[in-house]
Design a protein around this motif. Sequence first.
Motif, PDB file in Angstrom:
ATOM      1  N   ASP A  67       0.841  -1.175   0.037  1.00 27.44           N
ATOM      2  CA  ASP A  67      -0.087  -0.089   0.180  1.00 27.44           C
ATOM      3  C   ASP A  67       0.803   1.122  -0.087  1.00 27.44           C
ATOM      4  O   ASP A  67       1.378   1.803   1.262  1.00 27.44           O
ATOM      5  N   VAL A  68       1.160   1.765  -1.231  1.00 28.07           N
ATOM      6  CA  VAL A  68       2.138   2.779  -1.438  1.00 28.07           C
ATOM      7  C   VAL A  68       1.365   3.896  -1.960  1.00 28.07           C
ATOM      8  O   VAL A  68       0.677   4.053  -2.737  1.00 28.07           O
ATOM      9  N   HIS A  69       1.547   5.198  -1.258  1.00 29.00           N
ATOM     10  CA  HIS A  69       0.893   6.524  -1.554  1.00 29.00           C
ATOM     11  C   HIS A  69       2.130   7.537  -2.041  1.00 29.00           C
ATOM     12  O   HIS A  69       2.955   7.487  -1.314  1.00 29.00           O
ATOM     13  N   VAL A  70       1.943   7.946  -3.142  1.00 25.46           N
ATOM     14  CA  VAL A  70       3.059   8.884  -3.501  1.00 25.46           C
ATOM     15  C   VAL A  70       2.319  10.110  -3.625  1.00 25.46           C
ATOM     16  O   VAL A  70       1.350  10.497  -3.866  1.00 25.46           O
ATOM     17  N   VAL A  71       2.967  11.250  -2.835  1.00 25.72           N
ATOM     18  CA  VAL A  71       2.656  12.394  -2.514  1.00 25.72           C
ATOM     19  C   VAL A  71       3.385  13.427  -3.487  1.00 25.72           C
ATOM     20  O   VAL A  71       4.506  13.783  -3.556  1.00 25.72           O
ATOM     21  N   CYS A  72       2.643  14.125  -4.475  1.00 25.13           N
ATOM     22  CA  CYS A  72       3.174  14.688  -5.612  1.00 25.13           C
ATOM     23  C   CYS A  72       2.566  16.337  -5.336  1.00 25.13           C
ATOM     24  O   CYS A  72       1.622  16.532  -4.732  1.00 25.13           O
ATOM     25  N   GLY A  73       3.276  17.350  -5.953  1.00 18.68           N
ATOM     26  CA  GLY A  73       2.964  18.513  -5.867  1.00 18.68           C
ATOM     27  C   GLY A  73       3.355  19.374  -7.306  1.00 18.68           C
ATOM     28  O   GLY A  73       2.711  19.225  -8.207  1.00 18.68           O
ATOM     29  N   ALA A  74       4.741  19.942  -7.219  1.00 19.17           N
ATOM     30  CA  ALA A  74       5.070  20.498  -8.416  1.00 19.17           C
ATOM     31  C   ALA A  74       5.432  19.569  -9.382  1.00 19.17           C
ATOM     32  O   ALA A  74       5.733  18.350  -9.172  1.00 19.17           O
ATOM     33  N   TRP A  75       5.224  19.753 -10.656  1.00 18.40           N
ATOM     34  CA  TRP A  75       5.313  19.080 -11.887  1.00 18.40           C
ATOM     35  C   TRP A  75       4.237  17.753 -12.094  1.00 18.40           C
ATOM     36  O   TRP A  75       4.286  17.016 -13.013  1.00 18.40           O
ATOM     37  N   TYR A  76       3.258  17.751 -11.049  1.00 18.29           N
ATOM     38  CA  TYR A  76       2.248  17.081 -11.209  1.00 18.29           C
ATOM     39  C   TYR A  76       1.095  17.729 -12.384  1.00 18.29           C
ATOM     40  O   TYR A  76       0.846  19.036 -12.419  1.00 18.29           O
ATOM     41  N   PRO A  77       0.646  17.038 -13.183  1.00 16.31           N
ATOM     42  CA  PRO A  77       0.446  15.353 -13.373  1.00 16.31           C
ATOM     43  C   PRO A  77       1.628  14.834 -14.354  1.00 16.31           C
ATOM     44  O   PRO A  77       1.597  13.793 -14.496  1.00 16.31           O
ATOM     45  N   LEU A  78       2.744  15.689 -14.739  1.00 13.92           N
ATOM     46  CA  LEU A  78       3.837  15.197 -15.550  1.00 13.92           C
ATOM     47  C   LEU A  78       4.319  14.072 -14.941  1.00 13.92           C
ATOM     48  O   LEU A  78       4.696  13.085 -15.719  1.00 13.92           O
ATOM     49  N   VAL A  79       4.848  14.186 -13.783  1.00  8.39           N
ATOM     50  CA  VAL A  79       5.568  12.944 -13.242  1.00  8.39           C
ATOM     51  C   VAL A  79       4.703  11.675 -13.143  1.00  8.39           C
ATOM     52  O   VAL A  79       5.192  10.523 -13.402  1.00  8.39           O
ATOM     53  N   ARG A  80       3.532  11.760 -12.934  1.00  2.00           N
ATOM     54  CA  ARG A  80       2.618  10.468 -13.063  1.00  2.00           C
ATOM     55  C   ARG A  80       2.443  10.033 -14.404  1.00  2.00           C
ATOM     56  O   ARG A  80       2.667   8.748 -14.326  1.00  2.00           O
ATOM     57  N   PHE A  81       2.487  10.890 -15.525  1.00  2.00           N
ATOM     58  CA  PHE A  81       2.468  10.375 -16.800  1.00  2.00           C
ATOM     59  C   PHE A  81       3.672   9.621 -17.129  1.00  2.00           C
ATOM     60  O   PHE A  81       3.744   8.595 -18.060  1.00  2.00           O
ATOM     61  N   ARG A  82       4.711  10.295 -16.656  1.00  2.00           N
ATOM     62  CA  ARG A  82       6.160   9.561 -16.951  1.00  2.00           C
ATOM     63  C   ARG A  82       6.502   8.352 -16.233  1.00  2.00           C
ATOM     64  O   ARG A  82       7.335   7.734 -16.538  1.00  2.00           O
ATOM     65  N   CYS A  83       5.988   7.856 -15.173  1.00  2.00           N
ATOM     66  CA  CYS A  83       6.113   6.887 -14.431  1.00  2.00           C
ATOM     67  C   CYS A  83       5.309   5.718 -14.924  1.00  2.00           C
ATOM     68  O   CYS A  83       4.225   5.513 -15.154  1.00  2.00           O
ATOM     69  N   GLN A  84       6.348   4.668 -14.861  1.00  2.00           N
ATOM     70  CA  GLN A  84       6.108   3.287 -15.172  1.00  2.00           C
ATOM     71  C   GLN A  84       5.245   2.350 -14.100  1.00  2.00           C
ATOM     72  O   GLN A  84       4.063   1.936 -14.360  1.00  2.00           O
ATOM     73  N   ALA A  85       5.706   2.767 -12.881  1.00  2.00           N
ATOM     74  CA  ALA A  85       4.948   1.943 -11.954  1.00  2.00           C
ATOM     75  C   ALA A  85       3.835   2.793 -11.232  1.00  2.00           C
ATOM     76  O   ALA A  85       3.815   4.198 -11.451  1.00  2.00           O
ATOM     77  N   GLN A  86       2.872   2.324 -10.839  1.00  2.00           N
ATOM     78  CA  GLN A  86       1.452   2.650 -10.379  1.00  2.00           C
ATOM     79  C   GLN A  86       1.324   2.493  -8.900  1.00  2.00           C
ATOM     80  O   GLN A  86       1.229   1.332  -8.525  1.00  2.00           O
ATOM     81  N   PRO A  87       1.633   3.535  -7.988  1.00  2.00           N
ATOM     82  CA  PRO A  87       1.183   3.315  -6.692  1.00  2.00           C
ATOM     83  C   PRO A  87      -0.360   2.856  -6.081  1.00  2.00           C
ATOM     84  O   PRO A  87      -1.249   2.863  -7.069  1.00  2.00           O
ATOM     85  N   SER A  88      -0.344   2.554  -5.038  1.00  2.00           N
ATOM     86  CA  SER A  88      -1.907   2.350  -4.571  1.00  2.00           C
ATOM     87  C   SER A  88      -2.663   3.549  -4.952  1.00  2.00           C
ATOM     88  O   SER A  88      -4.086   3.493  -4.937  1.00  2.00           O
ATOM     89  N   ARG A  89      -2.118   4.913  -4.718  1.00  2.00           N
ATOM     90  CA  ARG A  89      -2.831   6.377  -4.747  1.00  2.00           C
ATOM     91  C   ARG A  89      -1.968   7.207  -5.030  1.00  2.00           C
ATOM     92  O   ARG A  89      -0.815   7.207  -4.433  1.00  2.00           O
ATOM     93  N   TRP A  90      -2.264   8.313  -5.873  1.00  2.00           N
ATOM     94  CA  TRP A  90      -1.481   9.364  -6.159  1.00  2.00           C
ATOM     95  C   TRP A  90      -2.087  10.707  -5.334  1.00  2.00           C
ATOM     96  O   TRP A  90      -3.256  10.697  -5.183  1.00  2.00           O
ATOM     97  N   VAL A  91      -1.233  11.142  -4.438  1.00  2.00           N
ATOM     98  CA  VAL A  91      -1.803  12.149  -3.525  1.00  2.00           C
ATOM     99  C   VAL A  91      -1.410  13.677  -3.811  1.00  2.00           C
ATOM    100  O   VAL A  91      -0.071  13.772  -3.760  1.00  2.00           O
ATOM    101  N   HIS A  92      -1.947  14.612  -4.586  1.00  2.00           N
ATOM    102  CA  HIS A  92      -1.744  15.685  -4.886  1.00  2.00           C
ATOM    103  C   HIS A  92      -1.907  16.842  -3.806  1.00  2.00           C
ATOM    104  O   HIS A  92      -2.911  16.795  -3.403  1.00  2.00           O
ATOM    105  N   VAL A  93      -0.682  17.581  -3.717  1.00  2.00           N
ATOM    106  CA  VAL A  93      -0.795  18.705  -2.774  1.00  2.00           C
ATOM    107  C   VAL A  93      -0.879  19.827  -3.201  1.00  2.00           C
ATOM    108  O   VAL A  93       0.235  20.307  -3.916  1.00  2.00           O
ATOM    109  N   ALA A  94      -2.000  20.570  -3.016  1.00  2.00           N
ATOM    110  CA  ALA A  94      -2.099  21.969  -3.961  1.00  2.00           C
ATOM    111  C   ALA A  94      -1.174  22.775  -3.354  1.00  2.00           C
ATOM    112  O   ALA A  94      -0.787  23.886  -3.988  1.00  2.00           O
TER     113      ALA A  94
END
Length: 225
Positions: A67-94
Amino acid sequence: MSHFIRNETITASRHNHDQEFPALVLAAGASSRFGRPKAMMALSEGNGQSRTLLDHAIAQGRLLSRDVHVVCGAWYPLVRFRCQAQPSRWVHVADWHKGMAASLSAGIRSLGPYAKGAFVLLADQPLLDHHALAAFGETARCFPDQALAADYGSRPGVPAYLPRWLWPDILALEGDRGAGQLLVGANATRLAIPGVHDDIDTPDDWRRIREEFTRTGLQARQSQG
Protein backbone atom coordinates in the motif's frame (compact mmCIF):
# COMPACT_ATOMS: atom_id res chain seq x y z
CA MET A 1 25.47 -4.75 -3.29
CA SER A 2 22.63 -4.51 -5.78
CA HIS A 3 20.14 -1.64 -5.73
CA PHE A 4 17.81 -3.26 -8.25
CA ILE A 5 14.66 -4.00 -6.31
CA ARG A 6 12.39 -6.96 -6.84
CA ASN A 7 8.94 -6.48 -5.37
CA GLU A 8 8.52 -10.13 -4.45
CA THR A 9 10.71 -9.41 -1.40
CA ILE A 10 7.40 -8.87 0.43
CA THR A 11 6.08 -12.25 1.48
CA ALA A 12 2.48 -13.37 1.05
CA SER A 13 1.93 -13.43 4.81
CA ARG A 14 2.33 -9.64 4.91
CA HIS A 15 -0.11 -8.79 2.14
CA ASN A 16 -3.20 -8.80 4.31
CA HIS A 17 -1.67 -6.24 6.65
CA ASP A 18 -0.53 -3.65 4.13
CA GLN A 19 -3.29 -1.16 5.00
CA GLU A 20 -2.13 -1.33 8.62
CA PHE A 21 1.39 -0.35 7.54
CA PRO A 22 1.18 1.89 4.46
CA ALA A 23 4.14 3.68 2.91
CA LEU A 24 4.36 7.31 1.81
CA VAL A 25 6.80 8.38 -0.90
CA LEU A 26 7.32 12.15 -0.71
CA ALA A 27 7.91 13.63 -4.16
CA ALA A 28 6.18 17.01 -4.07
CA GLY A 29 9.13 19.40 -4.28
CA ALA A 30 10.03 21.58 -7.25
CA SER A 31 13.65 20.31 -7.48
CA SER A 32 14.79 23.95 -7.54
CA ARG A 33 18.43 23.12 -6.77
CA PHE A 34 18.44 20.41 -9.40
CA GLY A 35 16.97 22.67 -12.09
CA ARG A 36 14.43 20.20 -13.51
CA PRO A 37 12.06 17.53 -12.16
CA LYS A 38 14.50 14.97 -10.80
CA ALA A 39 11.73 12.42 -10.13
CA MET A 40 11.58 11.85 -13.90
CA MET A 41 15.31 11.27 -14.35
CA ALA A 42 16.14 7.78 -15.65
CA LEU A 43 18.23 5.17 -13.85
CA SER A 44 19.68 2.47 -16.06
CA GLU A 45 18.87 -1.13 -15.15
CA GLY A 46 21.07 -2.62 -17.84
CA ASN A 47 20.05 -4.47 -20.99
CA GLY A 48 18.83 -1.18 -22.40
CA GLN A 49 16.13 -0.83 -19.75
CA SER A 50 15.64 2.10 -17.41
CA ARG A 51 13.22 3.40 -14.83
CA THR A 52 12.65 6.86 -13.46
CA LEU A 53 13.88 7.85 -10.04
CA LEU A 54 10.26 7.87 -8.86
CA ASP A 55 9.68 4.36 -10.28
CA HIS A 56 12.59 3.20 -8.16
CA ALA A 57 11.27 5.00 -5.07
CA ILE A 58 7.89 3.27 -5.48
CA ALA A 59 9.72 -0.07 -5.65
CA GLN A 60 11.54 0.87 -2.43
CA GLY A 61 8.16 1.62 -0.86
CA ARG A 62 6.93 -1.82 -1.86
CA LEU A 63 9.74 -3.39 0.12
CA LEU A 64 7.87 -1.97 3.12
CA SER A 65 4.25 -2.30 2.02
CA ARG A 66 2.12 -3.01 -1.02
CA ASP A 67 0.00 0.00 0.00
CA VAL A 68 2.19 2.80 -1.35
CA HIS A 69 0.96 6.40 -1.63
CA VAL A 70 2.98 8.88 -3.69
CA VAL A 71 2.67 12.49 -2.54
CA CYS A 72 3.13 14.87 -5.50
CA GLY A 73 2.93 18.62 -5.95
CA ALA A 74 5.22 20.42 -8.39
CA TRP A 75 5.37 18.93 -11.89
CA TYR A 76 2.12 17.04 -11.35
CA PRO A 77 0.56 15.39 -13.35
CA LEU A 78 3.63 15.14 -15.63
CA VAL A 79 5.53 12.98 -13.12
CA ARG A 80 2.56 10.62 -12.99
CA PHE A 81 2.41 10.23 -16.76
CA ARG A 82 6.15 9.58 -17.00
CA CYS A 83 6.08 6.97 -14.23
CA GLN A 84 5.91 3.33 -15.28
CA ALA A 85 5.03 2.05 -11.82
CA GLN A 86 1.63 2.82 -10.35
CA PRO A 87 1.27 3.19 -6.58
CA SER A 88 -1.89 2.42 -4.63
CA ARG A 89 -2.74 6.12 -4.69
CA TRP A 90 -1.46 9.41 -6.05
CA VAL A 91 -1.88 12.24 -3.52
CA HIS A 92 -1.71 15.72 -5.02
CA VAL A 93 -0.71 18.51 -2.64
CA ALA A 94 -2.10 21.83 -3.86
CA ASP A 95 -0.02 23.83 -1.34
CA TRP A 96 3.19 21.87 -1.90
CA HIS A 97 5.11 25.17 -2.07
CA LYS A 98 4.56 25.64 1.67
CA GLY A 99 7.15 22.97 2.37
CA MET A 100 7.64 19.50 3.78
CA ALA A 101 4.96 19.87 6.44
CA ALA A 102 2.26 20.20 3.78
CA SER A 103 3.44 17.02 2.06
CA LEU A 104 3.54 15.03 5.28
CA SER A 105 0.10 16.27 6.28
CA ALA A 106 -1.43 15.37 2.91
CA GLY A 107 0.17 11.95 3.00
CA ILE A 108 -1.06 11.19 6.52
CA ARG A 109 -4.58 12.39 5.70
CA SER A 110 -4.69 10.04 2.70
CA LEU A 111 -4.37 6.97 4.91
CA GLY A 112 -7.22 4.78 6.08
CA PRO A 113 -8.60 4.15 9.56
CA TYR A 114 -6.83 0.80 9.98
CA ALA A 115 -3.29 2.11 9.70
CA LYS A 116 -1.21 1.54 12.81
CA GLY A 117 1.53 3.78 11.47
CA ALA A 118 3.13 4.91 8.24
CA PHE A 119 6.51 4.52 6.60
CA VAL A 120 7.96 7.66 5.03
CA LEU A 121 10.51 7.68 2.22
CA LEU A 122 11.93 10.31 -0.09
CA ALA A 123 12.00 9.94 -3.86
CA ASP A 124 15.69 10.82 -4.20
CA GLN A 125 17.61 8.15 -2.25
CA PRO A 126 18.09 5.38 -4.84
CA LEU A 127 21.10 3.77 -3.13
CA LEU A 128 19.24 2.60 -0.02
CA ASP A 129 20.23 -0.95 0.83
CA HIS A 130 17.09 -2.96 0.13
CA HIS A 131 17.91 -5.73 2.63
CA ALA A 132 18.24 -3.14 5.41
CA LEU A 133 15.06 -1.44 4.20
CA ALA A 134 13.10 -4.71 4.31
CA ALA A 135 14.44 -5.40 7.83
CA PHE A 136 13.34 -1.89 8.82
CA GLY A 137 9.80 -2.75 7.70
CA GLU A 138 9.75 -6.00 9.64
CA THR A 139 10.92 -4.20 12.79
CA ALA A 140 8.04 -1.73 12.54
CA ARG A 141 5.55 -4.56 12.22
CA CYS A 142 6.94 -6.18 15.36
CA PHE A 143 6.82 -2.90 17.33
CA PRO A 144 3.97 -0.87 15.75
CA ASP A 145 3.80 1.73 18.54
CA GLN A 146 7.51 2.56 18.43
CA ALA A 147 8.82 5.35 16.21
CA LEU A 148 11.68 4.21 13.99
CA ALA A 149 14.12 6.16 11.85
CA ALA A 150 17.25 5.75 9.81
CA ASP A 151 20.40 6.55 11.75
CA TYR A 152 22.24 9.58 10.35
CA GLY A 153 24.79 9.61 13.15
CA SER A 154 23.87 12.86 14.85
CA ARG A 155 20.13 12.66 14.16
CA PRO A 156 17.27 10.43 13.05
CA GLY A 157 15.88 10.81 9.56
CA VAL A 158 14.11 9.19 6.64
CA PRO A 159 13.28 6.47 5.93
CA ALA A 160 11.14 6.64 9.03
CA TYR A 161 8.19 4.88 10.60
CA LEU A 162 5.63 7.14 12.27
CA PRO A 163 3.25 5.34 14.65
CA ARG A 164 -0.33 6.59 14.61
CA TRP A 165 -0.14 8.19 18.05
CA LEU A 166 2.43 10.61 16.62
CA TRP A 167 0.23 11.74 13.72
CA PRO A 168 -1.53 14.65 15.51
CA ASP A 169 1.86 16.28 16.12
CA ILE A 170 2.82 15.73 12.49
CA LEU A 171 -0.42 17.31 11.27
CA ALA A 172 0.36 20.35 13.43
CA LEU A 173 3.70 21.00 11.69
CA GLU A 174 4.03 24.08 9.50
CA GLY A 175 6.41 25.34 6.85
CA ASP A 176 9.45 23.47 5.59
CA ARG A 177 9.67 21.25 8.66
CA GLY A 178 9.83 17.50 8.54
CA ALA A 179 9.34 15.08 11.39
CA GLY A 180 12.97 15.13 12.56
CA GLN A 181 12.44 16.89 15.88
CA LEU A 182 9.32 14.86 16.56
CA LEU A 183 11.33 11.68 16.05
CA VAL A 184 13.90 12.96 18.56
CA GLY A 185 11.15 13.80 21.05
CA ALA A 186 9.56 10.39 20.53
CA ASN A 187 12.90 8.71 21.27
CA ALA A 188 12.78 6.96 17.92
CA THR A 189 14.79 3.79 17.58
CA ARG A 190 17.52 4.37 15.03
CA LEU A 191 18.46 1.67 12.55
CA ALA A 192 21.36 1.63 10.12
CA ILE A 193 20.27 1.82 6.46
CA PRO A 194 23.26 2.13 4.12
CA GLY A 195 22.68 4.74 1.41
CA VAL A 196 20.76 7.31 3.43
CA HIS A 197 23.46 9.93 2.93
CA ASP A 198 23.30 9.58 -0.85
CA ASP A 199 20.40 11.85 -1.72
CA ILE A 200 20.10 13.84 -4.93
CA ASP A 201 19.91 17.62 -4.65
CA THR A 202 22.15 18.85 -7.47
CA PRO A 203 23.24 17.68 -10.95
CA ASP A 204 26.61 16.73 -9.45
CA ASP A 205 24.83 14.49 -6.94
CA TRP A 206 22.90 12.93 -9.79
CA ARG A 207 25.99 12.11 -11.86
CA ARG A 208 27.80 10.58 -8.90
CA ILE A 209 24.85 8.51 -7.68
CA ARG A 210 23.85 7.39 -11.17
CA GLU A 211 27.38 6.06 -11.74
CA GLU A 212 27.31 4.26 -8.39
CA PHE A 213 23.87 2.82 -9.10
CA THR A 214 25.01 1.50 -12.48
CA ARG A 215 28.30 0.15 -11.14
CA THR A 216 26.77 -1.76 -8.21
CA GLY A 217 24.04 -3.16 -10.44
CA LEU A 218 26.63 -4.39 -12.96
CA GLN A 219 28.63 -6.05 -10.20
CA ALA A 220 25.50 -7.81 -8.93
CA ARG A 221 24.63 -9.10 -12.40
CA GLN A 222 28.19 -10.35 -12.95
CA SER A 223 28.20 -12.17 -9.59
CA GLN A 224 24.96 -13.89 -10.52
CA GLY A 225 26.24 -14.92 -13.96
